[in-house]
Design a protein around this motif. Structure first.
Motif, PDB file in Angstrom:
ATOM      1  N   MET A 134     119.462 -22.713 102.536  1.00  0.00           N
ATOM      2  CA  MET A 134     119.905 -21.716 101.556  1.00  0.00           C
ATOM      3  C   MET A 134     121.328 -21.247 101.866  1.00  0.00           C
ATOM      4  O   MET A 134     122.156 -21.073 100.962  1.00  0.00           O
ATOM      5  CB  MET A 134     118.958 -20.513 101.566  1.00  0.00           C
ATOM      6  CG  MET A 134     117.547 -20.810 101.074  1.00  0.00           C
ATOM      7  SD  MET A 134     117.473 -21.531  99.407  1.00  0.00           S
ATOM      8  CE  MET A 134     117.147 -23.258  99.806  1.00  0.00           C
ATOM      9  N   ALA A 135     121.622 -21.052 103.154  1.00  0.00           N
ATOM     10  CA  ALA A 135     122.978 -20.653 103.546  1.00  0.00           C
ATOM     11  C   ALA A 135     123.973 -21.759 103.225  1.00  0.00           C
ATOM     12  O   ALA A 135     125.087 -21.494 102.753  1.00  0.00           O
ATOM     13  CB  ALA A 135     123.022 -20.320 105.036  1.00  0.00           C
ATOM     14  N   ALA A 136     123.560 -23.013 103.445  1.00  0.00           N
ATOM     15  CA  ALA A 136     124.438 -24.144 103.148  1.00  0.00           C
ATOM     16  C   ALA A 136     124.716 -24.234 101.654  1.00  0.00           C
ATOM     17  O   ALA A 136     125.835 -24.559 101.236  1.00  0.00           O
ATOM     18  CB  ALA A 136     123.805 -25.444 103.642  1.00  0.00           C
ATOM     19  N   LYS A 137     123.728 -23.936 100.840  1.00  0.00           N
ATOM     20  CA  LYS A 137     123.930 -23.969  99.393  1.00  0.00           C
ATOM     21  C   LYS A 137     124.982 -22.962  98.963  1.00  0.00           C
ATOM     22  O   LYS A 137     125.839 -23.253  98.116  1.00  0.00           O
ATOM     23  CB  LYS A 137     122.600 -23.710  98.668  1.00  0.00           C
ATOM     24  CG  LYS A 137     121.633 -24.877  98.731  1.00  0.00           C
ATOM     25  CD  LYS A 137     120.351 -24.588  97.967  1.00  0.00           C
ATOM     26  CE  LYS A 137     119.426 -25.806  97.999  1.00  0.00           C
ATOM     27  NZ  LYS A 137     118.163 -25.572  97.262  1.00  0.00           N
ATOM     28  N   GLU A 138     124.935 -21.772  99.536  1.00  0.00           N
ATOM     29  CA  GLU A 138     125.939 -20.755  99.203  1.00  0.00           C
ATOM     30  C   GLU A 138     127.326 -21.221  99.611  1.00  0.00           C
ATOM     31  O   GLU A 138     128.301 -21.052  98.874  1.00  0.00           O
ATOM     32  CB  GLU A 138     125.592 -19.430  99.896  1.00  0.00           C
ATOM     33  CG  GLU A 138     124.394 -18.713  99.308  1.00  0.00           C
ATOM     34  CD  GLU A 138     124.586 -18.364  97.848  1.00  0.00           C
ATOM     35  OE1 GLU A 138     125.694 -17.911  97.491  1.00  0.00           O
ATOM     36  OE2 GLU A 138     123.651 -18.571  97.049  1.00  0.00           O
ATOM     37  N   SER A 139     127.423 -21.809 100.794  1.00  0.00           N
ATOM     38  CA  SER A 139     128.713 -22.294 101.275  1.00  0.00           C
ATOM     39  C   SER A 139     129.252 -23.406 100.391  1.00  0.00           C
ATOM     40  O   SER A 139     130.446 -23.450 100.059  1.00  0.00           O
ATOM     41  CB  SER A 139     128.571 -22.793 102.720  1.00  0.00           C
ATOM     42  OG  SER A 139     129.769 -23.362 103.186  1.00  0.00           O
ATOM     43  N   MET A 193     129.921 -31.440  95.269  1.00  0.00           N
ATOM     44  CA  MET A 193     129.746 -31.380  96.724  1.00  0.00           C
ATOM     45  C   MET A 193     128.281 -31.158  97.030  1.00  0.00           C
ATOM     46  O   MET A 193     127.612 -30.334  96.397  1.00  0.00           O
ATOM     47  CB  MET A 193     130.583 -30.257  97.330  1.00  0.00           C
ATOM     48  CG  MET A 193     130.461 -30.158  98.852  1.00  0.00           C
ATOM     49  SD  MET A 193     131.474 -28.826  99.537  1.00  0.00           S
ATOM     50  CE  MET A 193     130.958 -28.896 101.261  1.00  0.00           C
ATOM     51  N   ALA A 194     127.771 -31.889  98.010  1.00  0.00           N
ATOM     52  CA  ALA A 194     126.357 -31.825  98.379  1.00  0.00           C
ATOM     53  C   ALA A 194     126.153 -30.962  99.613  1.00  0.00           C
ATOM     54  O   ALA A 194     127.044 -30.825 100.459  1.00  0.00           O
ATOM     55  CB  ALA A 194     125.820 -33.229  98.644  1.00  0.00           C
ATOM     56  N   ILE A 195     124.955 -30.403  99.720  1.00  0.00           N
ATOM     57  CA  ILE A 195     124.576 -29.711 100.944  1.00  0.00           C
ATOM     58  C   ILE A 195     124.315 -30.758 102.022  1.00  0.00           C
ATOM     59  O   ILE A 195     124.091 -31.934 101.713  1.00  0.00           O
ATOM     60  CB  ILE A 195     123.313 -28.841 100.736  1.00  0.00           C
ATOM     61  CG1 ILE A 195     122.102 -29.735 100.406  1.00  0.00           C
ATOM     62  CG2 ILE A 195     123.545 -27.798  99.655  1.00  0.00           C
ATOM     63  CD1 ILE A 195     120.782 -28.989 100.378  1.00  0.00           C
ATOM     64  N   PRO A 196     124.351 -30.392 103.289  1.00  0.00           N
ATOM     65  CA  PRO A 196     123.980 -31.351 104.334  1.00  0.00           C
ATOM     66  C   PRO A 196     122.551 -31.867 104.102  1.00  0.00           C
ATOM     67  O   PRO A 196     121.693 -31.127 103.637  1.00  0.00           O
ATOM     68  CB  PRO A 196     124.070 -30.518 105.621  1.00  0.00           C
ATOM     69  CG  PRO A 196     125.021 -29.413 105.292  1.00  0.00           C
ATOM     70  CD  PRO A 196     124.776 -29.088 103.845  1.00  0.00           C
ATOM     71  N   HIS A 197     122.320 -33.123 104.383  1.00  0.00           N
ATOM     72  CA  HIS A 197     121.004 -33.746 104.237  1.00  0.00           C
ATOM     73  C   HIS A 197     120.534 -33.794 102.780  1.00  0.00           C
ATOM     74  O   HIS A 197     119.322 -33.859 102.526  1.00  0.00           O
ATOM     75  CB  HIS A 197     119.948 -33.030 105.090  1.00  0.00           C
ATOM     76  CG  HIS A 197     120.308 -32.876 106.522  1.00  0.00           C
ATOM     77  ND1 HIS A 197     120.269 -33.921 107.415  1.00  0.00           N
ATOM     78  CD2 HIS A 197     120.752 -31.798 107.234  1.00  0.00           C
ATOM     79  CE1 HIS A 197     120.656 -33.500 108.602  1.00  0.00           C
ATOM     80  NE2 HIS A 197     120.964 -32.223 108.520  1.00  0.00           N
ATOM     81  N   ALA A 198     121.453 -33.743 101.828  1.00  0.00           N
ATOM     82  CA  ALA A 198     121.073 -33.790 100.413  1.00  0.00           C
ATOM     83  C   ALA A 198     120.286 -35.060 100.116  1.00  0.00           C
ATOM     84  O   ALA A 198     120.601 -36.135 100.612  1.00  0.00           O
ATOM     85  CB  ALA A 198     122.317 -33.719  99.537  1.00  0.00           C
ATOM     86  N   ARG A 199     119.258 -34.929  99.263  1.00  0.00           N
ATOM     87  CA  ARG A 199     118.435 -36.072  98.906  1.00  0.00           C
ATOM     88  C   ARG A 199     118.323 -36.271  97.398  1.00  0.00           C
ATOM     89  O   ARG A 199     117.983 -37.345  96.933  1.00  0.00           O
ATOM     90  CB  ARG A 199     117.016 -35.892  99.484  1.00  0.00           C
ATOM     91  CG  ARG A 199     116.978 -35.884 101.000  1.00  0.00           C
ATOM     92  CD  ARG A 199     115.589 -35.624 101.526  1.00  0.00           C
ATOM     93  NE  ARG A 199     115.144 -34.272 101.218  1.00  0.00           N
ATOM     94  CZ  ARG A 199     114.049 -33.977 100.543  1.00  0.00           C
ATOM     95  NH1 ARG A 199     113.286 -34.946 100.080  1.00  0.00           N
ATOM     96  NH2 ARG A 199     113.703 -32.736 100.302  1.00  0.00           N
ATOM     97  N   GLN A 221     111.119 -24.133 111.117  1.00  0.00           N
ATOM     98  CA  GLN A 221     110.882 -23.159 110.048  1.00  0.00           C
ATOM     99  C   GLN A 221     112.154 -22.443 109.603  1.00  0.00           C
ATOM    100  O   GLN A 221     112.195 -21.837 108.536  1.00  0.00           O
ATOM    101  CB  GLN A 221     109.840 -22.121 110.485  1.00  0.00           C
ATOM    102  CG  GLN A 221     108.415 -22.630 110.543  1.00  0.00           C
ATOM    103  CD  GLN A 221     108.097 -23.338 111.847  1.00  0.00           C
ATOM    104  OE1 GLN A 221     108.809 -23.205 112.839  1.00  0.00           O
ATOM    105  NE2 GLN A 221     107.017 -24.103 111.853  1.00  0.00           N
ATOM    106  N   MET A 222     113.213 -22.534 110.394  1.00  0.00           N
ATOM    107  CA  MET A 222     114.491 -21.960 109.992  1.00  0.00           C
ATOM    108  C   MET A 222     115.293 -22.917 109.106  1.00  0.00           C
ATOM    109  O   MET A 222     116.337 -22.563 108.581  1.00  0.00           O
ATOM    110  CB  MET A 222     115.328 -21.599 111.224  1.00  0.00           C
ATOM    111  CG  MET A 222     114.711 -20.552 112.145  1.00  0.00           C
ATOM    112  SD  MET A 222     114.479 -18.945 111.357  1.00  0.00           S
ATOM    113  CE  MET A 222     112.698 -18.979 111.037  1.00  0.00           C
ATOM    114  N   GLY A 223     114.784 -24.145 108.942  1.00  0.00           N
ATOM    115  CA  GLY A 223     115.494 -25.134 108.147  1.00  0.00           C
ATOM    116  C   GLY A 223     115.744 -24.673 106.729  1.00  0.00           C
ATOM    117  O   GLY A 223     116.807 -24.919 106.143  1.00  0.00           O
TER     118      GLY A 223
END
Length: 442
Positions: A263-268, A299-305, A256-258
């Motif tokens: 969202m944090a990864a998107k900001e980064s 640049m993509a977020i981790p696990h981008a689909r 559930q923290m995914g």
């Protein structure tokens, strides 16, 4: 003091922490609502299944609801494990007493194995709770039980949704996790069906139903429409499954923290891409690498689909009066072209999450070789029909090389400008490669 919505979850406790009250509270907190709870049953449960369950007396369940609702401004609630007919009756009574808008997750079995709903409770759920509920979120199996129908096609699901809605519930969402990944929404008020597209995702699914219904209720409590809430809830669960971890010997739980991590990864990613864009715009040498059609960096977020998971310039980088000029701002989903390059590369190496396109020349390729950058290519003349150039071309170049190279180029075609793509781990890295190429070129 800021006031946030309060959502009451009425459900069982999962000692393994993957489903039930535990999953609900984590979900509610992640979506910026305050989660209160009324526990209906205490289960001895882990990733392999339910070993035992202790059902709380209905009066204790009612007392918990009373305690919360007489103190807090509770307008929305969700239900999960309501194991007995008496508990269903007690919950229905309190829903009417406090005029709660309720989302019912008709929990009948644990994802890891084990029945959680007595047979005689199903009829009480249909007769007393669903008629006063806002929405119900069954999976395929649960929808078959509630409707009394077999569901094998989309048309079957639509008929079943209408049959369930005829019990009095305003909205029926048949989730697709146990079929094709597509959720079906039926709004009985407007008599309209809506599909929420999706696909099955590999990962831990224990607690996915609880998490979905809790997320849906959170969005509804925050004022989202039914359709937007369903879209948001699906996305929340997908990220939870995608970023799940194996913590036991059985079915892994949803993380559930995914969603928060994403969202944090998107900001980064946005900050990294913005920094890379500034690097390119501030270096006059980069103008020599700007293609006729312009350039973009992504640049993509981790696990981008999907393209929406990739940040890029909402416009492009052009050459203006001999200098690089950025036209547009950095945002997610801004560039289908360069985003597809990144997504194709990530299929082979998830760490290669960024790319920039620059103009092609033999001098540029020679410089790349001198820099020791790995190089591969594709020919547009060999591109099959009914394919997307970036999907096919990048995949072909990677397959040919055996891994993801830093440089992928093509020499163009009819009406197509030749191009070089620089790939790397993040946008700043690929901008650095491009600027070194530009410096050597000039």
């Amino acid at each position: 003091m800021e006031i946030i919505p309060v959502v009451l979850t009425i459900a069982g406790s999962d000692s393994g922490g993957g489903a039930g009250i535990e999953a609900d509270i984590k979900t509610l907190s992640s979506l910026y609502v305050h989660g209160a709870c009324a526990i209906t049953s205490v289960t001895s449960q882990n990733t392999t299944g339910v070993q035992s369950a202790y059902e709380l007396p209905p009066t204790v369940v009612s007392d918990q609801v009373d305690a919360v609702c007489t103190d807090m401004d509770v307008r929305w609630a969700k239900t999960g494990m309501l194991s007995s007919a008496d508990i269903v009756r007690a919950v229905a009574d309190r829903v009417k007493k406090y005029d709660l808008k309720v989302v019912v997750d008709p929990v009948m079995a644990a994802e890891a194995g084990g029945d959680l709903l007595e047979q005689d409770a199903v009829s009480i759920l249909k007769d007393e709770l669903l008629p006063i509920s806002y929405a119900v979120t069954p999976n395929i199996s649960e929808a078959e039980t509630l409707s009394g129908m077999s569901i094998t096609t989309r048309e079957d699901a639509m008929e079943a949704a209408k049959a369930i809605a005829s019990l009095g519930v305003k909205a029926v969402i048949i989730t697709g996790g146990h079929s094709d990944g597509v959720d079906l929404i039926y709004d009985s008020v407007t008599d309209a069906f809506t599909e929420v597209p999706g696909k099955l995702i590999e990962g831990g699914t224990h607690g996915s139903g609880c998490t979905y219904s809790a997320a849906l209720t959170s969005y509804l409590a925050r004022g989202y429409s039914l359709q937007d809430a369903a879209i948001g809830a699906k996305e929340f669960v997908e990220y939870g499954i995608l970023l799940s971890k194996n913590i036991g010997k059985g079915v892994g739980p949803v993380n559930q923290m995914g969603y928060l991590h994403t969202m944090a990864a998107k900001e980064s990613v946005l900050r990294n891409t913005e920094e890379a864009v500034r690097m390119l715009e501030d270096d006059v040498n980069f103008a020599s690498l700007v293609a006729e059609v312009g350039c973009n960096i992504a640049m993509a977020i981790p696990h981008a689909r999907e393209v929406k998971d990739v940040a890029a310039v909402n416009g492009r980088i052009v050459k203006l009066q001999g200098k690089p000029k950025v036209v547009g701002c950095v945002s997610l989903g801004a560039s289908s072209h360069v985003a597809r390059i990144v997504l194709a590369a990530m299929e082979f190496d998830p760490n290669m999450r960024a790319a920039v396109n620059i103009c092609y020349s033999k001098n540029v390729l020679a410089i790349c070789e001198d820099m020791g950058l790995t190089i591969s290519s594709f020919s547009r003349q060999e591109e099959p029909e009914d394919t997307h150039t970036m999907d096919w071309g990048v995949t072909y170049a990677i397959d040919s090389y055996g891994r993801v190279p830093v440089i992928i180029y093509d020499e163009g075609g009819v009406g197509k400008e030749p191009m070089v793509r620089v790939l790397g781990r993040d946008a700043v890295e690929v901008a650095g490669f491009a600027l070194e190429i530009a410096a050597r070129l000039t």
